[in-house]
Design a protein around this motif. Structure first.
Motif, PDB file in Angstrom:
ATOM      1  N   ALA A  35      40.488 -14.062  18.160  1.00 38.36           N
ATOM      2  CA  ALA A  35      41.651 -13.467  16.706  1.00 38.36           C
ATOM      3  C   ALA A  35      41.109 -14.171  14.901  1.00 38.36           C
ATOM      4  N   TRP A  36      41.446 -13.924  14.048  1.00 32.84           N
ATOM      5  CA  TRP A  36      40.902 -14.351  13.066  1.00 32.84           C
ATOM      6  C   TRP A  36      42.167 -14.945  12.153  1.00 32.84           C
ATOM      7  N   VAL A  37      41.484 -16.049  11.180  1.00 34.76           N
ATOM      8  CA  VAL A  37      42.592 -16.254  10.646  1.00 34.76           C
ATOM      9  C   VAL A  37      41.949 -15.984   8.899  1.00 34.76           C
ATOM     10  N   LEU A  38      42.878 -15.397   8.279  1.00 39.15           N
ATOM     11  CA  LEU A  38      42.324 -14.584   6.905  1.00 39.15           C
ATOM     12  C   LEU A  38      42.143 -15.788   6.136  1.00 39.15           C
ATOM     13  N   GLY A  39      41.380 -15.937   4.581  1.00 44.97           N
ATOM     14  CA  GLY A  39      41.174 -16.426   3.981  1.00 44.97           C
ATOM     15  C   GLY A  39      41.214 -17.432   4.301  1.00 44.97           C
ATOM     16  N   HIS A  40      40.077 -17.628   4.846  1.00 46.06           N
ATOM     17  CA  HIS A  40      39.806 -19.557   5.253  1.00 46.06           C
ATOM     18  C   HIS A  40      38.333 -19.073   6.029  1.00 46.06           C
ATOM     19  N   ASN A  41      37.694 -20.432   5.579  1.00 37.31           N
ATOM     20  CA  ASN A  41      36.425 -20.892   5.625  1.00 37.31           C
ATOM     21  C   ASN A  41      36.731 -21.694   6.645  1.00 37.31           C
ATOM     22  N   LEU A  42      35.646 -22.736   7.899  1.00 32.92           N
ATOM     23  CA  LEU A  42      35.309 -23.187   8.495  1.00 32.92           C
ATOM     24  C   LEU A  42      34.695 -24.166   7.790  1.00 32.92           C
ATOM     25  N   LYS A  43      34.894 -25.512   7.606  1.00 34.45           N
ATOM     26  CA  LYS A  43      34.236 -27.178   6.557  1.00 34.45           C
ATOM     27  C   LYS A  43      34.575 -27.903   7.605  1.00 34.45           C
ATOM     28  N   PHE A  44      33.132 -29.171   7.660  1.00 35.35           N
ATOM     29  CA  PHE A  44      33.184 -30.341   8.135  1.00 35.35           C
ATOM     30  C   PHE A  44      33.538 -31.477   6.991  1.00 35.35           C
ATOM     31  N   SER A  49      38.038 -40.539  13.455  1.00 30.26           N
ATOM     32  CA  SER A  49      38.109 -41.620  14.088  1.00 30.26           C
ATOM     33  C   SER A  49      37.517 -41.709  16.068  1.00 30.26           C
ATOM     34  N   SER A  50      38.911 -40.954  16.668  1.00 31.33           N
ATOM     35  CA  SER A  50      38.679 -41.182  17.404  1.00 31.33           C
ATOM     36  C   SER A  50      37.851 -40.408  18.505  1.00 31.33           C
ATOM     37  N   ARG A  51      36.469 -39.002  17.646  1.00 29.46           N
ATOM     38  CA  ARG A  51      35.522 -38.740  17.930  1.00 29.46           C
ATOM     39  C   ARG A  51      34.480 -39.697  17.357  1.00 29.46           C
ATOM     40  N   ASP A  52      34.808 -40.521  16.703  1.00 26.90           N
ATOM     41  CA  ASP A  52      33.417 -40.831  16.028  1.00 26.90           C
ATOM     42  C   ASP A  52      32.152 -40.373  15.073  1.00 26.90           C
ATOM     43  N   CYS A  53      32.952 -38.961  14.810  1.00 26.98           N
ATOM     44  CA  CYS A  53      32.283 -37.658  13.849  1.00 26.98           C
ATOM     45  C   CYS A  53      33.172 -36.746  13.026  1.00 26.98           C
ATOM     46  N   GLY A  54      31.893 -35.905  12.580  1.00 27.22           N
ATOM     47  CA  GLY A  54      32.777 -34.596  11.599  1.00 27.22           C
ATOM     48  C   GLY A  54      33.747 -34.375  12.572  1.00 27.22           C
ATOM     49  N   ALA A  55      35.271 -33.384  11.980  1.00 21.71           N
ATOM     50  CA  ALA A  55      35.821 -32.269  13.020  1.00 21.71           C
ATOM     51  C   ALA A  55      36.616 -31.641  12.195  1.00 21.71           C
ATOM     52  N   ALA A  56      36.688 -30.367  12.169  1.00 21.96           N
ATOM     53  CA  ALA A  56      36.545 -29.067  11.626  1.00 21.96           C
ATOM     54  C   ALA A  56      37.889 -28.783  10.635  1.00 21.96           C
ATOM     55  N   ASP A  57      37.433 -28.153   9.995  1.00 18.52           N
ATOM     56  CA  ASP A  57      38.729 -27.959   8.897  1.00 18.52           C
ATOM     57  C   ASP A  57      38.628 -26.494   8.881  1.00 18.52           C
ATOM     58  N   VAL A  58      39.827 -25.903   8.310  1.00 18.85           N
ATOM     59  CA  VAL A  58      39.816 -24.415   7.921  1.00 18.85           C
ATOM     60  C   VAL A  58      40.023 -24.539   6.413  1.00 18.85           C
ATOM     61  N   ASN A 156      26.491 -24.066   3.885  1.00 19.22           N
ATOM     62  CA  ASN A 156      26.523 -22.707   3.225  1.00 19.22           C
ATOM     63  C   ASN A 156      28.152 -22.201   3.562  1.00 19.22           C
ATOM     64  N   TRP A 157      29.322 -23.406   3.806  1.00 20.64           N
ATOM     65  CA  TRP A 157      30.582 -22.728   4.502  1.00 20.64           C
ATOM     66  C   TRP A 157      31.455 -21.898   3.621  1.00 20.64           C
ATOM     67  N   GLU A 158      30.865 -21.617   2.224  1.00 24.03           N
ATOM     68  CA  GLU A 158      31.443 -20.638   1.423  1.00 24.03           C
ATOM     69  C   GLU A 158      31.417 -19.055   2.251  1.00 24.03           C
ATOM     70  N   ARG A 159      30.451 -19.137   2.647  1.00 27.99           N
ATOM     71  CA  ARG A 159      29.712 -17.768   2.515  1.00 27.99           C
ATOM     72  C   ARG A 159      30.010 -17.110   4.190  1.00 27.99           C
ATOM     73  N   PRO A 160      30.309 -15.810   3.301  1.00 31.65           N
ATOM     74  CA  PRO A 160      31.267 -14.773   4.473  1.00 31.65           C
ATOM     75  C   PRO A 160      30.714 -14.854   6.148  1.00 31.65           C
ATOM     76  N   VAL A 161      31.424 -14.957   7.148  1.00 35.35           N
ATOM     77  CA  VAL A 161      31.152 -14.436   8.329  1.00 35.35           C
ATOM     78  C   VAL A 161      31.174 -12.992   8.845  1.00 35.35           C
ATOM     79  N   ILE A 162      32.113 -12.402   8.380  1.00 34.63           N
ATOM     80  CA  ILE A 162      31.926 -10.916   8.972  1.00 34.63           C
ATOM     81  C   ILE A 162      31.130 -10.387   7.421  1.00 34.63           C
ATOM     82  N   GLU A 163      30.567 -10.143   8.306  1.00 32.99           N
ATOM     83  CA  GLU A 163      29.234  -8.634   6.512  1.00 32.99           C
ATOM     84  C   GLU A 163      28.945  -7.115   7.175  1.00 32.99           C
ATOM     85  N   HIS A 164      30.150  -6.781   7.524  1.00 37.22           N
ATOM     86  CA  HIS A 164      29.765  -5.055   8.131  1.00 37.22           C
ATOM     87  C   HIS A 164      31.737  -4.374   7.840  1.00 37.22           C
ATOM     88  N   LEU A 165      31.965  -3.236   7.540  1.00 39.13           N
ATOM     89  CA  LEU A 165      32.852  -2.504   7.204  1.00 39.13           C
ATOM     90  C   LEU A 165      32.295  -1.209   7.674  1.00 39.13           C
TER      91      LEU A 165
END
Length: 285
Positions: A35-44, A49-58, A156-165
Motif C-alpha cells: 500500500a501507499w500512504v498519501l501526502g507523506h515522504n520518508l525521512k530520518f 536509542s533501542s536501535r542505536d541509530c536513526g529510525a524512519a518517520d513519514v 533528497n527526502w522531498e523528491r517524489p517517489v512516484i514519477e509516472h502517470l
C-alpha cells in the motif's frame, strides 16, 4: 484496526523478535497487501536509542507525494503491543490517521505512527546497515520501489517517489488533450492497468476492478507541476472533496519492461454497464 507500516514492521522477524523479548504474542498482526500512504515522504530525523541509530518517520508534504509500505490488520492486543514497540508511552512515536491507497487503487483511512515533535532532530540521523536492510528488503519483497529510501538517505527526502502517470484517454498521443501533458513528458511507453473502461462520448473513465485498461505510461519531468495541471483537467479537487469528477490514485502498471507504480485518475461517479468499452482501449471504442 487498519494499520500502515513503512519501517521495521515490514519485517515479520523484527516484529516477532520484539514480541519475544517483551513477553508478548506476535499474533493479531496480519498483513493485507502492499500500500501507499498519501501526502507523506520518508525521512530520518529521529535517533532510536533501542536501535542505536536513526529510525524512519513519514513527514507530511502535499498530495503529489506518497510513501510505499504495507497495510495490516491489528487486533486490540496487537495494537497495544505496537504502541509498546513504537514507544508511545515515552513520546517517541504517536498514532496518526492517514489516507492509504490499497493495491487496487481504493483509498481508505488507516493508523500509522509518526515521530513526536519533541524527538525530531534538526538534522539527518543515519540508520545503520541492518535497519536500512529491514526497510529495503521489506519494500522489494513486496514489489515496491526503494527509491524513497535512497532519496531520504541522500538528503533528497522531498523528491517524489512516484514519477509516472498512467493515461488512457484524451491525454494519449494523437488525442485532443495530448498537448496538455506533452510539456511534462520525459518518456512514454505502453502499459495496462487492472480495471474497466467506460465511454462517456467525449472522454473515457476507468473504474478499478477485473479487466484490463490499455494506455500510456508517462514519466513526468516535473511531477508536482504536471499533477497540478492534470488535477485541473480531470476535475480532481482534492481527497477531501466529494465533488471531484475523477479521483487521483496509485495503481501498478504492467509494461513490456516490467511493473511500474503510477498515478492515474479513476472515475468517481456511477456508471452504466452499457457504456463499457470491452476492448479496454479508448482508441478502439
Amino acid at each position: 484496526m487498519m494499520y500502515f507500516g513503512y519501517g521495521s514492521n515490514l519485517d515479520w522477524n523484527d516484529w516477532k523478535g520484539f514480541c519475544e523479548r517483551n513477553g508478548r504474542s506476535p499474533d493479531g498482526f496480519t498483513e493485507i497487501e502492499p500500500a501507499w500512504v498519501l501526502g507523506h515522504n520518508l525521512k530520518f530525523h529521529y535517533f532510536s536509542s533501542s536501535r542505536d541509530c536513526g529510525a524512519a518517520d513519514v513527514v507530511p508534504l502535499n498530495y503529489y507525494h506518497a510513501t510505499p509500505g504495507a497495510l495490516f490488520e491489528l487486533d486490540s492486543y496487537a495494537l497495544k503491543t505496537m504502541d509498546l514497540k513504537e514507544g508511545t508511552k515515552w513520546n517517541c512515536y504517536e498514532r496518526k490517521e492517514v489516507l492509504v491507497v490499497r493495491k487496487s487503487g481504493e483509498i481508505c483511512t488507516a493508523l500509522t505512527y509518526v515521530v513526536c515533535k519533541e524527538k525530531i532532530k534538526p538534522h539527518y540521523t543515519k540508520p545503520n546497515g541492518e535497519y536500512e536492510q529491514l526497510i529495503r528488503q521489506g519494500l522489494l519483497s513486496r514489489s515496491l520501489p526503494d527509491s524513497g529510501l535512497d532519496h531520504s538517505m541522500d538528503g533528497n527526502w522531498e523528491r517524489p517517489v512516484i514519477e509516472h502517470l498512467f493515461v488512457y484517454g484524451t491525454l494519449m498521443h494523437g488525442e485532443v488533450r495530448h498537448g496538455e501533458i506533452y510539456p511534462y513528458t520525459e518518456s512514454t511507453t505502453e502499459g495496462t492497468a487492472n480495471g474497466v473502461l467506460f465511454d462517456f462520448e467525449y472522454y473515457p473513465g476507468m473504474k478499478t476492478g477485473e479487466g484490463l485498461v490499455h494506455g500510456e505510461l508517462v514519466k513526468m519531468n516535473d511531477v508536482e507541476s504536471c499533477l497540478r495541471d492534470m488535477d485541473s483537467i480531470e476535475g480532481f479537487y482534492g481527497y477531501e472533496s466529494e465533488n471531484s469528477l475523477y479521483e487521483r490514485t496509485i495503481v501498478p502498471i504492467q509494461t513490456n519492461e516490467g511493473m511500474q507504480w503510477a498515478w492515474t485518475y479513476v472515475y468517481s461517479g456511477h456508471v452504466n454497464e452499457n457504456l463499457r468499452i470491452k476492448s479496454g482501449r479508448w482508441k478502439q471504442r
